[in-house]
Enzyme design. Structure first.
Site, PDB file in Angstrom:
ATOM      1  N   HIS A  95      57.900  67.662  55.944  1.00 29.60           N
ATOM      2  CA  HIS A  95      56.686  67.530  56.740  1.00 29.60           C
ATOM      3  C   HIS A  95      56.766  68.282  58.070  1.00 29.60           C
ATOM      4  O   HIS A  95      55.780  68.842  58.547  1.00 29.60           O
ATOM      5  CB  HIS A  95      56.400  66.050  57.011  1.00 29.60           C
ATOM      6  CG  HIS A  95      54.971  65.750  57.313  1.00 29.60           C
ATOM      7  ND1 HIS A  95      54.406  64.516  57.096  1.00 29.60           N
ATOM      8  CD2 HIS A  95      53.965  66.512  57.807  1.00 29.60           C
ATOM      9  CE1 HIS A  95      53.130  64.538  57.445  1.00 29.60           C
ATOM     10  NE2 HIS A  95      52.841  65.740  57.888  1.00 29.60           N
ATOM     11  N   TYR A 122      51.402  58.899  56.404  1.00 25.21           N
ATOM     12  CA  TYR A 122      49.988  58.507  56.410  1.00 25.21           C
ATOM     13  C   TYR A 122      49.798  57.040  56.028  1.00 25.21           C
ATOM     14  O   TYR A 122      48.716  56.484  56.220  1.00 25.21           O
ATOM     15  CB  TYR A 122      49.172  59.363  55.438  1.00 25.21           C
ATOM     16  CG  TYR A 122      49.186  60.849  55.720  1.00 25.21           C
ATOM     17  CD1 TYR A 122      49.590  61.355  56.953  1.00 25.21           C
ATOM     18  CD2 TYR A 122      48.793  61.749  54.742  1.00 25.21           C
ATOM     19  CE1 TYR A 122      49.615  62.721  57.191  1.00 25.21           C
ATOM     20  CE2 TYR A 122      48.803  63.121  54.979  1.00 25.21           C
ATOM     21  CZ  TYR A 122      49.217  63.599  56.200  1.00 25.21           C
ATOM     22  OH  TYR A 122      49.244  64.949  56.422  1.00 25.21           O
TER      23      TYR A 122
END
Length: 297
Positions: free
Chosen positions: A123, A60
């Protein structure tokens, strides 16, 4: 490590992990927020409203912004690090899965200005850059990354470890070698994708199920589905709130993303006041189409 507070008393309550730690049921997702002022204001609004969980990831590119925001706002509101729950995520790096994981966690600790991370997730079950779910090496790379996370956890830098976007076969494979079972699986979940078998497996294995993309990535069709509209009218809330309440009512955690202070507050306040009946839950579950809206990561 300093022991964290029990999050059961915060708005929305908490889940107890299979390792004994707990996690707030409702947190703030901060993907795609890459402006420092907006993120600081979002964290300020979230903590004032009662949020204690913040979900970020290396990919991110805002971990350092969250670290700055938390330092500023915790001081303003008289909070300590142990009052906050931070989730971040590591990517599988095919070239060096062990070293890449070690570096990722080290840099996350530095960016977030903390001595420990409450939860670190793998992730995605492969290197997201490869685009090949069928690569035979993925299995070995997943194993290497998980064992490295166990090692870092043993050193006290991570409290709990889990996964994201894992299917049943990924989890079954993980249980073949894991010394520490995953505490959480973060996946796309909403009435258009109810992940029935995956959720059942996670319940059976005592893995907390946490939703992302609760609003179907902005899809408007779902907001006009009759069960959603009926529930919104009954409880006096927006249709979006029903989608959040759907997850919470079915035992799933949520991390609604917003950078608007008023919406951050209302997402928590309105969601926890909605207690969907079993009949309402079934009507929403019946909308399942196995649709995926969110990109891979």
């Amino acid at each position: 490590l300093v022991m964290p507070i029990c999050f059961d008393s915060i708005p929305g309550g908490s889940f107890i992990f299979n390792d004994g730690n707990d996690i707030p049921k409702i947190g703030l997702g901060i993907s795609r927020i890459v402006d420092q002022e907006k993120l600081t204001n979002a964290v300020r609004a979230a903590l004032a409203a009662g949020y204690r969980l913040f979900d970020t990831a290396r990919i991110y590119k805002n971990e350092y912004m969250l670290g700055i925001a938390l330092q500023i706002v915790m001081a303003e509101q008289g909070l300590k690090r142990e009052d906050i729950f931070i989730t971040t995520k590591v990517q599988i790096v095919n070239e060096d899965p062990s070293g890449g994981t070690e570096l990722s966690v080290k840099e996350s600790l530095e960016r977030l200005q903390t001595d420990y991370l409450d939860l670190v997730l793998i992730h995605y079950p492969r290197d997201y850059r490869t685009g090949n779910d069928d690569d035979e090496r993925n299995r070995e790379y997943r194993k290497i990354v998980w064992q490295k996370l166990e090692e870092i956890q043993a050193r006290g830098k991570i409290r709990s470890i889990g996964v994201s976007n894992y299917e049943i076969y990924h989890l079954a494979e993980l249980f073949e070698y894991a010394k520490m079972p995953p505490v959480l699986n973060q996946c796309e979940y909403h009435p258009y994708n109810t992940a029935k078998l995956l959720r059942r497996y996670c319940i059976q294995k005592d893995i907390v199920f946490q939703a992302f993309s609760s609003l179907c990535w902005g899809n408007q069709e779902i907001l006009n589905e009759q069960p959603v509209k009926d529930a919104a009218e009954k409880y006096g809330v927006k249709p979006q709130t029903i989608l959040y309440a759907f997850a919470v009512s079915t035992g799933v955690g949520i991390i609604p993303k917003s950078e608007t202070p008023s919406r951050i507050a209302s997402n928590l306040r309105d969601t926890i006041k909605v207690a969907l009946t079993p009949e309402e839950q079934l009507a929403l579950l019946a909308l399942n189409k196995n649709l995926i809206f969110c990109p891979d990561v």
